[in-house]
Design a protein around this motif. Sequence first.
Motif, mmCIF file in Angstrom:
data_model
loop_
_atom_site.group_PDB
_atom_site.id
_atom_site.type_symbol
_atom_site.label_atom_id
_atom_site.label_comp_id
_atom_site.label_asym_id
_atom_site.label_seq_id
_atom_site.Cartn_x
_atom_site.Cartn_y
_atom_site.Cartn_z
ATOM 1 N N TRP A 403 0.828 -1.204 0.000
ATOM 2 C CA TRP A 403 0.000 0.000 0.000
ATOM 3 C C TRP A 403 0.867 1.260 0.000
ATOM 4 O O TRP A 403 0.627 2.187 -0.800
ATOM 5 C CB TRP A 403 -0.921 -0.015 1.214
ATOM 6 N N CYS A 404 1.830 1.318 0.865
ATOM 7 C CA CYS A 404 2.702 2.501 0.924
ATOM 8 C C CYS A 404 3.489 2.667 -0.369
ATOM 9 O O CYS A 404 3.644 3.792 -0.877
ATOM 10 C CB CYS A 404 3.638 2.391 2.119
ATOM 11 N N ALA A 405 3.981 1.555 -0.921
ATOM 12 C CA ALA A 405 4.732 1.631 -2.173
ATOM 13 C C ALA A 405 3.847 2.134 -3.304
ATOM 14 O O ALA A 405 4.265 2.961 -4.126
ATOM 15 C CB ALA A 405 5.318 0.270 -2.516
ATOM 16 N N GLY A 406 2.606 1.663 -3.370
ATOM 17 C CA GLY A 406 1.701 2.107 -4.420
ATOM 18 C C GLY A 406 1.410 3.595 -4.346
ATOM 19 O O GLY A 406 1.391 4.291 -5.372
ATOM 20 N N LEU A 407 1.216 4.115 -3.133
ATOM 21 C CA LEU A 407 0.939 5.538 -2.999
ATOM 22 C C LEU A 407 2.181 6.384 -3.253
ATOM 23 O O LEU A 407 2.076 7.505 -3.759
ATOM 24 C CB LEU A 407 0.376 5.825 -1.601
ATOM 25 N N VAL A 408 3.350 5.869 -2.922
ATOM 26 C CA VAL A 408 4.588 6.584 -3.252
ATOM 27 C C VAL A 408 4.755 6.679 -4.765
ATOM 28 O O VAL A 408 5.112 7.739 -5.305
ATOM 29 C CB VAL A 408 5.797 5.888 -2.603
ATOM 30 N N VAL A 409 4.475 5.582 -5.470
ATOM 31 C CA VAL A 409 4.570 5.594 -6.933
ATOM 32 C C VAL A 409 3.537 6.549 -7.520
ATOM 33 O O VAL A 409 3.819 7.290 -8.477
ATOM 34 C CB VAL A 409 4.381 4.170 -7.491
ATOM 35 N N LEU A 410 2.323 6.564 -6.960
ATOM 36 C CA LEU A 410 1.299 7.489 -7.440
ATOM 37 C C LEU A 410 1.729 8.932 -7.211
ATOM 38 O O LEU A 410 1.537 9.795 -8.090
ATOM 39 C CB LEU A 410 -0.019 7.204 -6.725
ATOM 40 N N ALA A 411 2.308 9.225 -6.052
ATOM 41 C CA ALA A 411 2.786 10.582 -5.784
ATOM 42 C C ALA A 411 3.889 10.969 -6.765
ATOM 43 O O ALA A 411 3.935 12.106 -7.246
ATOM 44 C CB ALA A 411 3.287 10.683 -4.348
ATOM 45 N N TYR A 412 4.767 10.022 -7.081
ATOM 46 C CA TYR A 412 5.832 10.308 -8.048
ATOM 47 C C TYR A 412 5.254 10.565 -9.437
ATOM 48 O O TYR A 412 5.673 11.497 -10.146
ATOM 49 C CB TYR A 412 6.822 9.149 -8.100
ATOM 50 N N VAL A 440 0.348 1.252 -10.420
ATOM 51 C CA VAL A 440 -0.175 1.680 -9.118
ATOM 52 C C VAL A 440 -1.317 0.787 -8.640
ATOM 53 O O VAL A 440 -1.304 0.317 -7.488
ATOM 54 C CB VAL A 440 -0.604 3.157 -9.169
ATOM 55 N N PRO A 441 -2.338 0.491 -9.459
ATOM 56 C CA PRO A 441 -3.401 -0.390 -8.968
ATOM 57 C C PRO A 441 -2.916 -1.787 -8.599
ATOM 58 O O PRO A 441 -3.425 -2.386 -7.635
ATOM 59 C CB PRO A 441 -4.384 -0.444 -10.142
ATOM 60 N N LEU A 442 -1.949 -2.321 -9.324
ATOM 61 C CA LEU A 442 -1.448 -3.661 -9.009
ATOM 62 C C LEU A 442 -0.677 -3.689 -7.698
ATOM 63 O O LEU A 442 -0.478 -4.764 -7.120
ATOM 64 C CB LEU A 442 -0.560 -4.161 -10.150
ATOM 65 N N LEU A 443 -0.237 -2.523 -7.215
ATOM 66 C CA LEU A 443 0.381 -2.443 -5.893
ATOM 67 C C LEU A 443 -0.660 -2.209 -4.799
ATOM 68 O O LEU A 443 -0.554 -2.762 -3.697
ATOM 69 C CB LEU A 443 1.415 -1.315 -5.865
ATOM 70 N N LEU A 524 -6.844 5.435 -12.885
ATOM 71 C CA LEU A 524 -6.696 4.795 -11.579
ATOM 72 C C LEU A 524 -7.909 3.919 -11.266
ATOM 73 O O LEU A 524 -7.766 2.799 -10.763
ATOM 74 C CB LEU A 524 -6.507 5.853 -10.503
ATOM 75 N N LEU A 525 -9.098 4.410 -11.577
ATOM 76 C CA LEU A 525 -10.307 3.630 -11.345
ATOM 77 C C LEU A 525 -10.356 2.394 -12.240
ATOM 78 O O LEU A 525 -10.639 1.284 -11.772
ATOM 79 C CB LEU A 525 -11.539 4.510 -11.580
ATOM 80 N N CYS A 526 -10.080 2.574 -13.540
ATOM 81 C CA CYS A 526 -10.090 1.420 -14.455
ATOM 82 C C CYS A 526 -9.029 0.395 -14.067
ATOM 83 O O CYS A 526 -9.276 -0.817 -14.085
ATOM 84 C CB CYS A 526 -9.869 1.896 -15.891
ATOM 85 N N GLY A 527 -7.833 0.892 -13.719
ATOM 86 C CA GLY A 527 -6.783 -0.027 -13.305
ATOM 87 C C GLY A 527 -7.133 -0.743 -12.014
ATOM 88 O O GLY A 527 -6.808 -1.926 -11.827
ATOM 89 N N TRP A 528 -7.805 -0.034 -11.098
ATOM 90 C CA TRP A 528 -8.228 -0.669 -9.838
ATOM 91 C C TRP A 528 -9.207 -1.810 -10.121
ATOM 92 O O TRP A 528 -9.096 -2.901 -9.532
ATOM 93 C CB TRP A 528 -8.882 0.379 -8.946
ATOM 94 N N LEU A 529 -10.173 -1.579 -11.003
ATOM 95 C CA LEU A 529 -11.151 -2.616 -11.325
ATOM 96 C C LEU A 529 -10.467 -3.815 -11.974
ATOM 97 O O LEU A 529 -10.810 -4.976 -11.694
ATOM 98 C CB LEU A 529 -12.226 -2.048 -12.245
ATOM 99 N N PHE A 530 -9.492 -3.566 -12.850
ATOM 100 C CA PHE A 530 -8.752 -4.668 -13.461
ATOM 101 C C PHE A 530 -7.952 -5.442 -12.426
ATOM 102 O O PHE A 530 -7.986 -6.680 -12.380
ATOM 103 C CB PHE A 530 -7.825 -4.114 -14.545
ATOM 104 N N ALA A 531 -7.230 -4.722 -11.574
ATOM 105 C CA ALA A 531 -6.430 -5.388 -10.552
ATOM 106 C C ALA A 531 -7.321 -6.167 -9.580
ATOM 107 O O ALA A 531 -6.957 -7.262 -9.130
ATOM 108 C CB ALA A 531 -5.583 -4.367 -9.800
#
Length: 633
Positions: A403-412, A440-443, A524-531
């Motif tokens: 979770w933290c890694a995914g949000l760090v990547v999103l912030a980057y 990001v969604p896969l993380l 982000l939403l589409c990727g979340w649904l796929f993940a």
Amino acid sequence: MPRLSRLAAPAILVAAALAALLAALAFGGAADRLPLADPGAAVRFGLPIATLVTDLGAALTIGTLALACFALTPERPEWGRALDIASAGALAWTVASCVAGFFTFLSVSNVRVTADAQFGQSLAFFLTGTGLGLAWLVSTLMAAAVTVLCFAVRGVTPVFVVALIAAGALVPLAQQGHAAGTADHTSAVLALGLHIEGAAVWLGGLFALVLLRPVIEKARLGPVLARYSSIALVAFVVVAVSGVASAQIRVGSWSELGSRYGLLVIAKTVALVVLGLFGVVHRRVLVARVQNRLEASKPTFWWFVTAELAFLGLASGIAAALARTETPVAQAAVTDTAALTPAQVLTDQRLPPELTPLRLLTAWSPDLVWLLACAFGVAAYLVGVARLRRRGESWALSRTILWCAGLVVLAYATSGAPEVYSRYLVSAHLSALVVVGLVVPLLLVPAAPWTLALLATAKRRDGSRGPREWFLMIVQSRGAAWLTFPPMGAILLAVSIWACVYTPLLRFTATTATGHFALVLGLLLCGWLFAQSVVGVDPVPVAAGPGLRTGFVALVAAAVLALGLVLASTRGLLLSDWYGAMGRQWGAPPVADQQTGGVVLLVVGLVACAGVAVSLAVARSRARSRSLEPADR
């Protein structure tokens, strides 16, 4: 609550705001007589006063609606009273906005008020043909709609929609602030928008509590105050961070803090620090005493709240004056007579330096919306894990790390090099697309955030909706069931990736700040649904089997592969009148850069999909091994 303090609180709030406004106008020179085209004292003083009343009305409306959605119970008298208060605030907001818009027209046009047709035509053109006039018109109409809707709706979900409409009514005005006079228009607009939204929730919620006190039962006052305290804490963080960013953009340098504008910023900062101390005492001491029924009926507690409202009024008055005071950055821009570069003509910003491996890591253009979202996401997740640990329950460390890694990547991706160069390089735009939509969604999804939220948040038993109730409503809704249907995520992501490149969406997302935000949110939403359909841990109505999950991964991988190959081999430049007209002298030519972006899209996408496919194969193999073990084991 003592009747005297209940009546004095609104009066003290308004009096403090007006006193601070007039003092700041006099000090900053915003209401001084203009040497050439002076609109008159009525306009010079009437416009900031009308703007202040507009801000206070908007704050009362938005803060009351937010308090109703997250702290109050629909079956109790407090609910109807809160909607009446919100409607009254919206009415004051509407009337004051009309006056402020009219005074703004007189200020910028420098015409006298007459009853002839030419004056009416000029006013109509200002309201419909200029950005500033259209902003006031849209905001006023939305405030009027909120006034009516507060009487028409009574359910929690409809009230939440009305709250979103009310918050959206402030957006047009945020886009017309001092942002146009700054070097970074987008960052200035975002900072100002977040600042006024956070201040509205904070001030309006506390104001509403004072007005609602007579209808809130003593036994429920403690929980309601505690809920408001949590809302106010989030609002304070948003106001503080966005205020610092906004001041930095508009002041420009430390040396300008000695200017009139800079000194007003310092005064507002002092008020904010004092309000932070009020919040600490309110949250750490007074709320606990009210919950223990030690302070609910004592005059000292409510006079403390009145003092906090007074300082909020001071901050609001200074803020209204700052909106009319010339910024040091705008003054510097007027004296800068250098010719505009092609990049400045297209983007209102100077071309960034050449992208190097070092700048790939150090380039920085903070997007406050996504930075705050990521920060709050990390904090909320860690708080949830801590709550489970205190109850003696375990939570996998690997999920927290993901979770933290995914949000760090999103912030980057939203504030780092992809954000800095996405408007100038096709490769940067494509890199942000694949990172936000796939990596990001896969993380984030394997971290099971919904499950953690439901386990860590307390259940409300008084009929109000807290975080847990809102989470359950979203998860159990028909829309969520439709969106989480297994094939939907893969199809949406595959179509979205192509649509963001080979449809008019590319121009909208690459050239406008609104489009870029919509791109990040949508992908982000589409990727979340796929993940969720392939590696999701949170429960959903329908889950796909191992074979279907592999097929979904193959579908997305094929879409990414095809798009990457097309972009890597094509010789036609996407948005040639944008990416090819920047006047960029460094780096690869635009077409070669686009081909590089296709390679990046292909490699990152295939690596991510291959990693998911391998993890699915390993999980499937382990499941088969367990099924073949002896029954006694």
